[in-house]
Each structure stands twice: as structure tokens, then as C-alpha cells.
Scaffold this motif. Structure first.
Motif, short mmCIF file in Angstrom:
data_model
loop_
_atom_site.label_atom_id
_atom_site.label_comp_id
_atom_site.label_asym_id
_atom_site.label_seq_id
_atom_site.Cartn_x
_atom_site.Cartn_y
_atom_site.Cartn_z
N ASN A 125 55.63 30.30 111.55
CA ASN A 125 55.61 30.78 110.16
C ASN A 125 54.21 30.64 109.58
O ASN A 125 53.27 30.25 110.29
N THR A 145 64.79 33.63 108.72
CA THR A 145 63.50 34.31 108.81
C THR A 145 62.42 33.28 108.54
O THR A 145 62.70 32.25 107.93
N ALA A 146 61.23 33.56 108.97
CA ALA A 146 60.17 32.57 108.85
C ALA A 146 59.64 32.51 107.42
O ALA A 146 59.54 33.52 106.72
N TYR A 147 59.27 31.31 107.02
CA TYR A 147 58.63 31.08 105.73
C TYR A 147 57.35 31.90 105.65
O TYR A 147 56.61 32.01 106.62
N GLY A 182 65.44 30.58 101.46
CA GLY A 182 66.22 30.87 102.66
C GLY A 182 65.38 31.03 103.92
O GLY A 182 65.93 31.14 105.02
N THR A 183 64.07 31.07 103.79
CA THR A 183 63.22 31.19 104.98
C THR A 183 63.04 29.81 105.62
O THR A 183 63.30 28.78 105.01
N ILE A 184 62.60 29.82 106.89
CA ILE A 184 62.54 28.57 107.65
C ILE A 184 61.15 27.96 107.56
O ILE A 184 60.16 28.53 108.02
N LEU A 185 61.13 26.75 106.99
CA LEU A 185 59.87 26.03 106.83
C LEU A 185 59.49 25.28 108.09
O LEU A 185 58.32 25.19 108.45
#
Lengths: 516, 516
Positions: free
Chosen positions: A16, A33-35, B506-509
């Protein structure tokens, strides 16, 4: 800045924007989904969170929500004959020349005279309400409403809204005080009117919900209208005339004939075994019905009988019953006077209920079903015990069911109290002009000359056969009344159908007609 | 008894069971059917009205709502380390041997140790929460959770639920007091815990909503959970241990180093022009963060500066600010102590807000967006200002974001206060083990040896260039800390992915990993 690499463990590895490994999809959490670095919060279409808009005029509602031809607008009648909101909306409809609207106020009062012009000009072509009294009824009687007047009961209106039978585009709800979160209170503010039971179905089921208020605070003390359902708040100078808001009820009759009827009704209920520990009650808001409440209260005191609850629109007579401990609770859809407003605000046993909880026939256990008795009025009653409180004996609109048919159906015993004649016209008819409440739900008629029991209630006939009260048939009572006031002449043939009496379950009880 | 005849005016004329003419269909009111005599109220499939069921045990919930393999159950953490409801539900899951459940409590505390067995036995295979501390974290670190741990923020959890990203089958919500209408109060009863902000999204969006209580009354005084959304009410002997419910907060630090950091933070905020009339604030619940609140309060008194609001989980330090008039309002998702519970109950300027209103990024204007500053803690912070409050420096779960990332993103200035080392381990890292809050949202680090400003905040660097405070770069601070506590050894390579850090949108950190 999103990067991908394949390092074996994952089918596809992504970094990300902070350089951290993140999955593309992983074990069931498929939406990952990626940050994506700062300013990344994109609100998708499906986001459902909304907060109230603040609008500054009635006109702004029309612009914001595109109020246009053919829509359905709903209102409640808690401000009664002091309501300024339905009138203000009607004025805006008139100014804008919007046509073919359906309005669905829970009741229409004499001060809503502006409706007359809107019916005649075709701005309003359909009306659905539970009660109509005053000038607005006249063009309907005259056949000028292009569509139909549908008259529900209080519980039936809630059913209609909640089941989708009455879809509402925009509910425009007067509210005495509203806070920044959109929560509304009926007990605070200049136009405090108490509980807001009739507005609850509109609040929950209308496509858009607007609160109109004259008082905005940071936080209301008691939430009557839940801000979660509110789309917009409109602040105007005044939502109504406090004088008119709590003027809707009458006082206990002072007429000795009415008082005798009330005493006989209370005696009847006692002798029939209805007034016993734990019993529950409702009376109408008319002078004689209130006298029944007073007579029952006197009996409770004399005989030291405690009831469980009283319900309905409430007033000072009922709040006294609660305060003195003769009932445990009041279940209240609507406050008729300032005592009731204060009691609801301050007494935790004075409990607000929605019209649905009160009388919606689809509710598993509405309050009306738990009533030991209800005492109601009538403008006409016929040999089948059908009751009319919708039209006068010329067929012209003067009221409507409100909770009449709801309570009559729910209560163990439904008592109608009336003098045999009013304004020299006999009340008992062979057939009522309009059926508001089916005779199947009406058990007893108490008049100044005697009491008639519906022959369907063989249990009551049996219980009362040795009573000291004067029990006779309804035909006998009609014969007496004809001796007093003569046999009324038949009324003129009606014209076209102007409306329908909708029973609480949505079926059609009767029709309304153009009257000449 | 329905009859039809053709008399010209209508295409088809019907008489209802009372012998009245009714239409079959008429001018747009197409659903008209004739009234059908007594006992006629048939509730159609589409009737939507429901009222709460009353159930008598946790087990009855499982029977009534068919809780079975693969479902998602949600909970809130307002009873904190005294909660008995999540535990009771877990016991029932264990007894019944239900598998592959997802649980979504807003937080998990040390007293929820029963979860350990359920993870190991595969009863619980996925967990979604905002914070996890205590025994339940260990099997996850050990790689025993078959699915994934998803860690949200408080605002992000509300977003996930309300947007459909986290669908909940059954929300099982502890509630200190519930009334007959299903309305719940957080301020009454044996287990009073104050506001119930984290439960609001569950209440509104779960497919079924169950309130679990130990106290049922006729009418709650203040509605925190709206009965309209409640499907069932369960009464059990006790929902929790009052001792544990309000023990979740710490007291202001007494450590002179911590107090110096707090004073410097307050000085920084004043010199940066943040503490000025009308400013708003939040601090974390840690000892140093609370000391910042105390130092800011002292500054407000000395300089006679009135703020507008404070938000967050609240406690006695905040209710004093409100009582003394230094802020106009408290916006409160959660009460940390009894003072806060009482203040919320009695002070109309102590206002309950939902997690959504607090920090949902899909909200047009969540409270966090209006914060002048937030002072937060860190277990690690790195050279990019990324902060970790989720894992320790060995990568083992010890907490989670809660509102950390929500407030950091919303506030004008985000200050991290920490000593340079804790338990002899340096806090500043080249890279944090786990990113809880992106460095893009973190502006200032205040330590006992100096203050570092995120280079992105050129405005702050400019404002503070002549400050009497010790301003240096975060690299310089790291170098100092390495002189004190040495350069920590690299931790062991992690194992498989055990979870994801889900940013509030909702995004992945980041990912969580099995630790050895």
C-alpha cells in the motif's frame, strides 16, 4: 503508489502507499483494497449514513425535495386547532401551483380552512385522514374533490403506512422542539403539545421526513421523534398557536341528563363485573364520555378498586387518576391539555405510545386489545348497533373515527353514551347515514331513558337480567325517541361517491357521498 | 355474505357484510376490498410491524433465532472489563458446539478469556473488532484463529456496518435497563455504564437485535437504545460486574516525566495558536493523555480561555470541564467512570453520540472532524510518524485503534505524547511493527527530551521556529533514545498472516502475523 510483486506466499502481493504488504483478496474478506495515502476517504454510492439538513423555510423543503404534482405529503394533528404547519405547506402549494397532490394528515381541524381553495383549484385531489371537521369538509360534501377522501381509523392509518398501503413521499411533521441531532421533543418549547404518537408511522416509513419547529436546542430532554429518521429540520417563527393546541378537548358535561347517563354507564360496568381490580379503561373526549370517566373514578374511590391503565388521548381527568394512584399507567398517543403535557413530561408512568402500538390491527398486542371497556359517543346509532361519528344526519362530514373503531373492536365492552336526541334530531336510526364503527363491535347503548344491550352479547344480557337499571331493546329506545322528537324525514338522495370509510384492516366499511 | 349487483353507476357493485355498497376498485384506490364481518382482521405477509419478544435465557436466543454455523454475531464493549454478556453467549456457543462463527464485538477485554477455547476449538473462526487486550489475543498471535482478525477503528466499524461491509446476523447487546417497549437505557440499573454509542450501528443495521438486561422497568427515563429496532429482550440475573464496567480508564499520571510531557504539549498547543476561544479537544484515556487534558484545563483557567466542546470517551476530568463551564458541550460515545455516567444522566450538555456521528468517515461532518486537537498515546512511532497502538514491539496484540486513527485524521493537530522508552524499550522506531494510524495524520511527537514536528506540517514548523520549547527532528529524538536504551534487536521473522488492520475507510493499512 500502489505496487505489486509476486513473492510466492501470496498469489499476488501488493504494497500500500505506506509500503506495507497487503493482500488483494484473502480468506473471505474479499473487499480488501490497499490503503491509498491521505485524502483517501471516498464515500461510495452505497454509503447510507445521512444527517439532518437544516433548512430555513417551508419553501426550501419544496426546493430540496422537489415537491411536485402527484406526490403524497403527510402531517400529524398534534397541534390540533392551533396547527400552523399544514397551513404553511398549503400556502406554499398554492403559491407554486402544484397540482394533484394527496395529503394525508392524521386529522383536519377548523383552522385548516386554506384547504378549501386547494381542493377547488385541484392542487389537492386526494385526502386521506382519520377525522375532518370544519370548512375543509365542505367542498368534499359538495363533490369538488377530484379524487377521493379516504377515512381511516387511528390504528388503521398506522397499518396503512407501515404495510405500504399508504406510501408517503414526504412527511412534514410539526415538532415543538428539535435538537442538533434531529431529535424532536413534544414537551419543550412554545408550542409544547405532549406525546407525538400519530407521527410515529410517518417518521419511520415516509420516504423523506422533515421536522418543522420554532425551537432548536442543543439536546432535547426527552426524545419523542427520533432524529435517526429525520432528513431535514426547518426552523420557522412559529409552528402554531398555543391557544389552539390544547383546546381540542371538552370539559365534563354539566347537563344533568348527561351526568345521569354517565352514572348509569358506570353502574352498568360495575354490575357487569367490568370495574374490578386491575381493570383498564378509555373514554372518548366528549363531555358525556368524560363524565363516564369521572363517574368511574368516583366508583373506584368509593369501592377502593384500583385499575391497571387508562389509554387514549389523555387530559387532566386521566392524569389525576394516575397521580392519585387509581391506575398504574397511562398509555398516551396524544395530550389534550396542559395537565397531560406536564404529566407526560414529569411522570414516568405516563407513557407515550405510537398510533401503531395503540390500535394497529397488525400489532400482535395493541393497547386497545387490553381495554376492559371503552365509553364512546355517537352522532347516530342504528338498530344493528352500527355507529356513525363521521357525518351528521344530513350526511355532511363532521368528524371521523379517530380511535372509535379501534377501541370498539379491542375493548371487552364498548359502551356508547348519548342522549336520545340532539338538536331535536333522534340519534337512533334504522340505518345510520354512514358506518364509522360496525355494530358487531358495539355492545351497549346507554341513554337517559334506558340501556340497550347488543343481542350478540348474550353474556351481558344474562348478567344484567336482574339489574336495577332499565334494560330494553334498541328498537324500544328508538320508539321512545320517536315519541319525543318525531320520525325524521328521509334525507335527499346523495350524489356521487366522494370518499370511502376504510375499516382499520383496510377493508371498505362504507362510502361517503356528495350532499345537496 | 359478499354480494354483487350491477346497477349502472359502477361497473360492478358490491355490498359488504353490513349491507353497504362498496366499490371493487375506485379511482386509484385499487386495493379496496369489502369489509368482511367480525374477526376479519387478517394480517397479511407484508405486515411489517413487530414488537420485542421477551425471552428468558441466553439459550432461548439461540433457539428463537436459529444461531448456527457460520453466522456473524455482534456485541458492544460498554461494560468493558465487567461485561458478562459476550461471555455468556460464548458459553452457550461452546455448549452447543456451533462452529465457524464470526464475532464482531466493538472491543475485547481481559475478562473475555472464554474466547480462547472457542478459537482453539474452531467455534469462532473470524473476529472483527476495534481493540483486543488480554488472553483472547494469545491464540491469535499463535496462529490458531482459522480465519482472520480484522481490526477496525471505532468510526470504521460504524462505516463497515452501515455500508454493508460488515453484515451482522444477530446483534446481542448488553443494556443496563430495558423497558416494556424495548427501549434501553445506559444510565439506570445495577450495571449502569452511561452512553451506548458503539451499539448504535448494530442496533440499526443488524438483521436481528437482542437486548440483554438484568433490569426491566415500565419506562426508561432516557432512551439510549431505541426499542423500535429491538426484536427481543432477554432478562438474565446479571449482565456484568459493576466493578469492571467503570474500571477501564486510568488516572492522570503521577510520574514527573509524564507531567512535564503533558505541560510541554499544552504549551505547544498554546504557542501554536490552537488553544484559543472556542477550541475543541479530545485526549486518549492513558495517564499521560489525561495529564494533557489537565494541563490544558489549567491553561484555560489561567488564561481564561473558554472552549467549545470536548469529545470521546468521557470521564470525571471532562465532566469537570463541562461543569465549570470551560466547554459548552461534551460529545460522548462512552463513559469511562461513574462521574461521566452521572453527568450524562443529569446534564443536558453532556450529549450521547453514536460511533458513526463520532468518527464514521462516511458521515458528512463527524465530531472528530471538528477537533482542534487530539492528544494520543503510542506504543511505537516511526520516522514517518506512523503510530502503533495495536501490537507491542514483539508484534503481539495488546490493543488496537479504537478512535486513534479516527481522531488523528479528523483533528487539526494530532499530538502523540510518550516517554522515549517504556520498559527500557525505545518507542521511536525506523518502522513500527504494525501501523495503526498513518503518519500522514500525525503532526507532533512530544517526549521528555524534545518535540518533533511532522515535516509535512510546514505551517507548524514555521509557527514554532522561535519557540522556547525544544524542537528537533524525530530522527534526532530516535538517536537520543538509542543512547538511553540501546538499539533494539530485530524481532523474529513472523509466521503466517493472522489479521488485517483495516483503515477507517475500509482499505488495508497493514497485516498482523503469527508471532513465535
Amino acid at each position: 503508489m500502489m505496487q505489486q510483486k509476486n513473492i510466492g506466499y501470496y498469489r499476488l502481493i501488493m504494497l500500500n502507499s505506506l509500503g506495507r504488504v497487503v493482500p488483494d483478496t484473502l480468506r473471505g474478506y474479499t473487499s480488501a483494497t490497499a490503503y491509498q495515502s491521505k485524502n483517501r476517504i471516498l464515500i461510495p454510492e452505497k454509503a447510507v449514513v445521512t444527517k439532518p439538513l437544516f433548512l430555513d423555510s417551508i419553501s426550501a423543503i419544496f426546493d430540496e425535495y422537489h415537491i411536485s404534482d402527484g406526490m403524497t405529503l403527510s402531517f400529524h394533528h398534534h397541534l390540533r386547532n392551533g396547527d400552523g404547519v399544514l397551513n404553511a405547506v398549503c400556502q406554499e402549494i398554492k403559491t407554486r401551483g402544484i397540482k394533484h397532490l394527496t395529503i394525508a394528515p392524521s386529522s383536519i381541524f377548523p383552522n385548516n380552512a386554506i384547504i378549501v381553495d386547494l381542493i377547488i383549484a385541484g392542487n389537492i385531489t386526494n385526502i386521506r385522514t382519520n377525522y375532518i371537521n370544519g370548512p375543509a369538509a365542505r367542498p368534499i360534501d359538495d363533490g369538488k374533490l377530484q379524487g377521493l377522501l379516504l377515512m381511516d381509523t387511528h390504528g388503521g392509518r398506522a397499518r396503512a403506512i407501515e404495510s405500504g398501503d399508504l406510501p408517503i413521499d414526504i412527511a412534514i411533521l410539526a415538532c415543538p422542539t428539535v435538537d442538533r441531532n434531529g431529535n424532536g421533543s413534544g414537551t419543550e418549547g412554545l408550542s409544547a403539545c405532549g406525546t407525538l404518537g400519530y407521527a410515529q408511522s410517518d417518521l419511520r416509513y415516509a420516504k423523506k421526513v422533515i421536522l418543522v419547529t420554532d425551537t432548536i436546542v442543543d439536546k432535547v430532554k426527552q426524545i419523542d421523534l427520533d432524529g435517526k429518521y429525520v432528513d431535514a429540520i426547518v426552523q420557522i417563527d412559529s409552528i402554531g398557536d398555543p391557544e389552539g393546541i390544547v383546546s381540542g378537548t371538552t370539559k365534563i358535561t354539566k347537563d344533568p341528563v348527561g351526568l345521569k347517563i354517565a352514572r348509569d354507564a358506570a353502574d352498568f360496568l360495575y354490575q357487569a363485573g367490568v370495574i374490578k381490580p386491575g381493570f383498564s379503561m378509555q373514554t372518548g373526549a366528549g363531555g358525556t364520555s368524560l363524565a363516564v370517566a369521572a363517574a368511574v373514578r368516583k366508583m373506584m374511590i368509593t369501592k377502593q378498586i384500583h385499575g391497571s391503565f387508562a389509554s387514549g388521548g389523555t387530559n387532566g381527568y386521566y392524569t389525576d387518576l394516575l397521580k392519585e394512584g387509581w391506575v398504574d399507567n397511562l398509555y398516551d398517543v396524544q395530550c389534550f391539555d396542559l395537565e397531560a403535557v406536564r404529566s407526560y413530561r414529569d411522570n414516568s408512568h405516563h407513557i407515550a405510545i405510537s398510533a401503531s402500538k395503540y390500535g394497529n390491527p397488525y400489532e400482535p398486542n395493541p393497547v386497545v386489545n387490553n381495554l376492559s371497556f371503552v365509553a364512546l359517543g355517537a352522532t347516530e346509532i342504528d338498530l344493528d348497533f352500527n355507529v356513525n361519528v363521521t357525518t351528521d344526519s344530513l350526511g355532511r362530514l363532521i368528524g371521523g373515527s379517530g380511535g372509535h373503531a379501534d377501541t370498539a373492536h379491542g375493548a371487552d365492552i364498548t359502551i356508547i353514551t348519548t342522549t336520545l336526541a340532539k338538536a331535536r334530531l333522534p340519534i337512533i336510526k334504522e340505518h345510520v347515514t354512514t358506518i364509522t364503527t360496525p355494530g358487531e363491535d358495539v355492545d351497549v347503548l346507554v341513554t337517559e331513558r334506558g340501556i340497550a344491550i347488543n343481542p350478540r352479547r348474550v353474556d351481558l344480557l344474562e348478567k344484567m337480567k336482574n339489574s336495577n337499571l332499565t334494560i330494553m331493546t334498541i328498537s324500544e329506545l328508538m320508539a321512545i325517541s320517536h315519541q319525543i322528537s318525531g320520525i325524521p324525514a328521509a334525507i335527499k338522495e346523495p350524489g356521487k361517491v366522494t370518499g370511502l370509510i376504510v375499516y382499520r384492516d383496510g377493508t371498505i366499511l362504507d362510502q361517503l357521498y356528495q350532499r345537496f
